[in-house]
Scaffold this motif. Structure first.
Motif, PDB file in Angstrom:
ATOM      1  N   ALA A 276      10.433  96.961  11.000  1.00 13.76           N
ATOM      2  CA  ALA A 276      10.040  97.699  12.197  1.00 13.76           C
ATOM      3  C   ALA A 276       9.318  98.995  11.837  1.00 13.76           C
ATOM      4  CB  ALA A 276      11.269  97.998  13.050  1.00 13.76           C
ATOM      5  N   GLN A 277       9.868  99.753  10.876  1.00 13.20           N
ATOM      6  CA  GLN A 277       9.212 101.005  10.482  1.00 13.20           C
ATOM      7  C   GLN A 277       7.869 100.749   9.819  1.00 13.20           C
ATOM      8  OE1 GLN A 277      12.549 100.343   9.844  1.00 13.20           O
ATOM      9  NE2 GLN A 277      13.678 102.259   9.589  1.00 13.20           N
ATOM     10  N   ALA A 278       7.791  99.682   9.015  1.00 13.92           N
ATOM     11  CA  ALA A 278       6.540  99.387   8.315  1.00 13.92           C
ATOM     12  C   ALA A 278       5.443  98.990   9.297  1.00 13.92           C
ATOM     13  CB  ALA A 278       6.755  98.291   7.280  1.00 13.92           C
ATOM     14  N   THR A 279       5.750  98.077  10.208  1.00 10.65           N
ATOM     15  CA  THR A 279       4.721  97.605  11.132  1.00 10.65           C
ATOM     16  C   THR A 279       4.324  98.691  12.121  1.00 10.65           C
ATOM     17  OG1 THR A 279       6.432  96.640  12.553  1.00 10.65           O
ATOM     18  CG2 THR A 279       5.415  95.193  10.930  1.00 10.65           C
ATOM     19  N   ALA A 280       5.237  99.602  12.443  1.00  9.61           N
ATOM     20  CA  ALA A 280       4.906 100.698  13.358  1.00  9.61           C
ATOM     21  C   ALA A 280       3.869 101.642  12.764  1.00  9.61           C
ATOM     22  CB  ALA A 280       6.165 101.481  13.713  1.00  9.61           C
ATOM     23  N   ALA A 281       3.706 101.612  11.446  1.00 11.69           N
ATOM     24  CA  ALA A 281       2.754 102.498  10.776  1.00 11.69           C
ATOM     25  C   ALA A 281       1.482 101.780  10.343  1.00 11.69           C
ATOM     26  CB  ALA A 281       3.427 103.142   9.559  1.00 11.69           C
ATOM     27  N   PHE A 282       1.293 100.527  10.779  1.00  8.82           N
ATOM     28  CA  PHE A 282       0.065  99.808  10.428  1.00  8.82           C
ATOM     29  C   PHE A 282      -1.163 100.564  10.944  1.00  8.82           C
ATOM     30  CE2 PHE A 282       1.716  95.114  10.170  1.00  8.82           C
ATOM     31  CZ  PHE A 282       2.287  95.396   8.941  1.00  8.82           C
ATOM     32  N   PRO A 283      -2.172 100.752  10.102  1.00  6.68           N
ATOM     33  CA  PRO A 283      -3.415 101.347  10.584  1.00  6.68           C
ATOM     34  C   PRO A 283      -4.190 100.348  11.450  1.00  6.68           C
ATOM     35  CG  PRO A 283      -3.597 100.763   8.266  1.00  6.68           C
ATOM     36  CD  PRO A 283      -2.180 100.506   8.652  1.00  6.68           C
ATOM     37  N   PRO A 284      -5.067 100.826  12.327  1.00  5.64           N
ATOM     38  CA  PRO A 284      -5.761  99.949  13.281  1.00  5.64           C
ATOM     39  C   PRO A 284      -6.955  99.222  12.671  1.00  5.64           C
ATOM     40  CG  PRO A 284      -6.410 102.225  13.637  1.00  5.64           C
ATOM     41  CD  PRO A 284      -5.361 102.256  12.556  1.00  5.64           C
ATOM     42  N   LEU A 285      -6.671  98.223  11.833  1.00  7.84           N
ATOM     43  CA  LEU A 285      -7.735  97.414  11.237  1.00  7.84           C
ATOM     44  C   LEU A 285      -8.135  96.281  12.178  1.00  7.84           C
ATOM     45  CD1 LEU A 285      -6.422  97.035   7.565  1.00  7.84           C
ATOM     46  CD2 LEU A 285      -7.955  98.799   8.491  1.00  7.84           C
ATOM     47  N   ARG A 286      -9.334  95.776  11.968  1.00  4.06           N
ATOM     48  CA  ARG A 286      -9.767  94.601  12.723  1.00  4.06           C
ATOM     49  C   ARG A 286      -8.889  93.405  12.382  1.00  4.06           C
ATOM     50  NH1 ARG A 286     -14.893  92.492  11.702  1.00  4.06           N
ATOM     51  NH2 ARG A 286     -14.659  93.173   9.531  1.00  4.06           N
ATOM     52  N   ARG A 287      -8.721  92.528  13.329  1.00  6.82           N
ATOM     53  CA  ARG A 287      -7.861  91.364  13.122  1.00  6.82           C
ATOM     54  C   ARG A 287      -8.335  90.534  11.938  1.00  6.82           C
ATOM     55  NH1 ARG A 287      -6.407  86.638  17.618  1.00  6.82           N
ATOM     56  NH2 ARG A 287      -5.198  85.308  16.183  1.00  6.82           N
ATOM     57  N   ALA A 288      -9.644  90.351  11.809  1.00  7.35           N
ATOM     58  CA  ALA A 288     -10.176  89.545  10.709  1.00  7.35           C
ATOM     59  C   ALA A 288      -9.840  90.178   9.360  1.00  7.35           C
ATOM     60  CB  ALA A 288     -11.685  89.381  10.860  1.00  7.35           C
ATOM     61  N   THR A 289      -9.878  91.510   9.295  1.00  4.74           N
ATOM     62  CA  THR A 289      -9.541  92.206   8.047  1.00  4.74           C
ATOM     63  C   THR A 289      -8.075  92.012   7.707  1.00  4.74           C
ATOM     64  OG1 THR A 289     -11.251  93.869   8.467  1.00  4.74           O
ATOM     65  CG2 THR A 289      -9.534  94.441   6.887  1.00  4.74           C
ATOM     66  N   ARG A 290      -7.205  92.143   8.724  1.00  2.00           N
ATOM     67  CA  ARG A 290      -5.778  91.941   8.489  1.00  2.00           C
ATOM     68  C   ARG A 290      -5.504  90.523   8.002  1.00  2.00           C
ATOM     69  NH1 ARG A 290      -5.226  94.290  13.652  1.00  2.00           N
ATOM     70  NH2 ARG A 290      -4.428  92.293  14.446  1.00  2.00           N
ATOM     71  N   GLU A 291      -6.124  89.550   8.618  1.00  4.83           N
ATOM     72  CA  GLU A 291      -5.892  88.152   8.218  1.00  4.83           C
ATOM     73  C   GLU A 291      -6.364  87.918   6.791  1.00  4.83           C
ATOM     74  OE1 GLU A 291      -7.845  85.892  11.238  1.00  4.83           O
ATOM     75  OE2 GLU A 291      -6.151  86.032  12.647  1.00  4.83           O
ATOM     76  N   LEU A 292      -7.497  88.523   6.423  1.00  3.63           N
ATOM     77  CA  LEU A 292      -8.006  88.386   5.056  1.00  3.63           C
ATOM     78  C   LEU A 292      -7.019  88.986   4.056  1.00  3.63           C
ATOM     79  CD1 LEU A 292     -10.262  87.749   2.985  1.00  3.63           C
ATOM     80  CD2 LEU A 292     -11.236  89.997   3.532  1.00  3.63           C
ATOM     81  N   LEU A 293      -6.520  90.170   4.368  1.00  2.97           N
ATOM     82  CA  LEU A 293      -5.569  90.823   3.465  1.00  2.97           C
ATOM     83  C   LEU A 293      -4.241  90.073   3.410  1.00  2.97           C
ATOM     84  CD1 LEU A 293      -6.293  94.546   4.412  1.00  2.97           C
ATOM     85  CD2 LEU A 293      -6.958  93.363   2.312  1.00  2.97           C
ATOM     86  N   ASP A 294      -3.788  89.570   4.546  1.00  2.00           N
ATOM     87  CA  ASP A 294      -2.536  88.802   4.576  1.00  2.00           C
ATOM     88  C   ASP A 294      -2.643  87.553   3.705  1.00  2.00           C
ATOM     89  OD1 ASP A 294      -1.293  90.578   6.274  1.00  2.00           O
ATOM     90  OD2 ASP A 294      -1.714  89.434   8.091  1.00  2.00           O
ATOM     91  N   ARG A 295      -3.747  86.862   3.849  1.00  2.00           N
ATOM     92  CA  ARG A 295      -3.917  85.595   3.141  1.00  2.00           C
ATOM     93  C   ARG A 295      -4.203  85.810   1.654  1.00  2.00           C
ATOM     94  NH1 ARG A 295      -7.489  84.010   6.164  1.00  2.00           N
ATOM     95  NH2 ARG A 295      -9.350  84.503   4.962  1.00  2.00           N
ATOM     96  N   GLY A 296      -5.039  86.800   1.346  1.00  2.00           N
ATOM     97  CA  GLY A 296      -5.485  86.960  -0.028  1.00  2.00           C
ATOM     98  C   GLY A 296      -4.607  87.841  -0.891  1.00  2.00           C
ATOM     99  N   VAL A 297      -3.840  88.737  -0.267  1.00  2.00           N
ATOM    100  CA  VAL A 297      -3.053  89.689  -1.049  1.00  2.00           C
ATOM    101  C   VAL A 297      -1.576  89.673  -0.660  1.00  2.00           C
ATOM    102  CG1 VAL A 297      -2.836  92.081  -1.829  1.00  2.00           C
ATOM    103  CG2 VAL A 297      -5.087  91.181  -1.202  1.00  2.00           C
TER     104      VAL A 297
END
Length: 323
Positions: A276-297
């Motif tokens: 909860a604390q981690a996701t509350a601090a997510f920076p506002p990246l584009r969805r495509a960028t988040r998906e790329l980072l989730d999948r690749g890293v």
């Protein structure tokens, strides 16, 4: 079901591990991996003193307890020696980073967090001066064998000291000056040693992880968990809630929004209690960028026991930090 390697990691990296959760744990896989990731001291203490052995085989407990004992002695030796060196230093501002800054501020016992080296951040103009000062204490230059990005690496044969400068890049010296201005004194080390404020410490940890292409010991993610959750066990300089607006503003100014997201997302996957604390601090990246980072890293890095590093570390570093 028997606990997985990830389950075992979560239990034994907790500061309040539950009892009776490790029957049938994969000890053969866990022990060597935990030692290599810097996790063995905390795991050993949990098994012996909080979990009544945790149903671990005697060989596993003995091996990790020997690492714990060595960690306590090694940390005390390194930190006391460093204090003796810098205690009388005046007129400088040296920021202590990494394990040396975190061992007693984030962990209930200094031995839980191995300090393999000492990392410091200084102003560019102070690099040569501080390296020269250390040379008077038998520290000599050595190659940067770990590609740490340090401006200088010196060692006395026992303790490497990595001296960093301009970690945000040559074009962000004003932002780096802000880190120095906000830093908190570490009076136990004398007048010249400080540590970064909470939000800056979190961002510098994410920067270090990104610089290494996330090929870092998992102990680094335990550090990050405690920074994100406000070091609730300690009551010290990092024991407060994150100022999320300040964190996000600095992440943008430092050019670290992608690195911050990646590090926070890894912690959210590894530690459900910190999600909860981690996701509350997510920076506002584009969805495509988040998906790329989730999948690749994020996905690959969050898999314990992974034997191969991520591909294209230089490209990944540029993607995450702009440098």
């Amino acid at each position: 079901m028997a606990p997985s390697l990830l389950d075992t990691f979560r239990v034994l990296s907790s500061f309040e591990p539950p009892r009776g959760k490790l029957r049938g744990a994969p000890w053969e896989a866990y022990v060597d991996w935990a030692i290599s990731q810097g996790l063995a001291p905390l795991a050993a203490y949990n098994l012996e003193y909080r979990m009544g052995g945790g149903e671990a085989p005697e060989w596993a407990r003995d091996r990790m307890m020997s690492i714990y004992t060595g960690s306590v002695n090694d940390n005390v030796m390194k930190l006391v020696h460093f204090k003796r060196i810098v205690d009388q230093l005046e007129g400088r501002k040296i920021l202590l980073l990494g394990g040396a800054a975190f061992a007693e501020a984030l962990y209930p016992h200094v031995g839980f967090r191995p300090v393999l080296d000492i990392q410091v951040l200084v102003r560019r103009m102070d690099v040569d001066g501080f390296a020269g000062y250390l040379s008077n204490h038998e520290f000599v230059p050595e190659p940067d064998s770990t590609n740490s990005g340090a401006a200088r690496v010196v060692s006395d044969g026992r303790t490497p000291i990595h001296i960093y400068a301009d970690v945000l890049g040559a074009n962000r010296r004003e932002q780096l000056a802000g880190i120095f201005e906000r830093a908190k004194p570490m009076k136990v080390y004398g007048q010249s040693v400080f540590r970064p404020e909470l939000e800056d410490a979190l961002l510098l940890t994410a920067l270090d992880q990104a610089h290494h292409g996330y090929d870092v010991p998992w102990l680094s993610f335990v550090d990050l968990r405690e920074l994100i959750t406000g070091a609730t066990w300690m009551g010290g300089v990092y024991s407060r809630p994150l100022d999320v607006p300040a964190l996000l503003s600095r992440a943008e100014a430092f050019g670290l929004e992608r690195a911050l997201y990646t590090s926070l997302a890894i912690v959210a996957r590894l530690f459900p209690d910190a999600e909860a604390q981690a996701t509350a601090a997510f920076p506002p990246l584009r969805r495509a960028t988040r998906e790329l980072l989730d999948r690749g890293v994020v996905g690959p890095v969050s898999t314990p026991g992974r034997s191969s590093a991520l591909r294209g570390v230089d490209r990944l570093r540029r993607l995450l930090t702009g440098r």
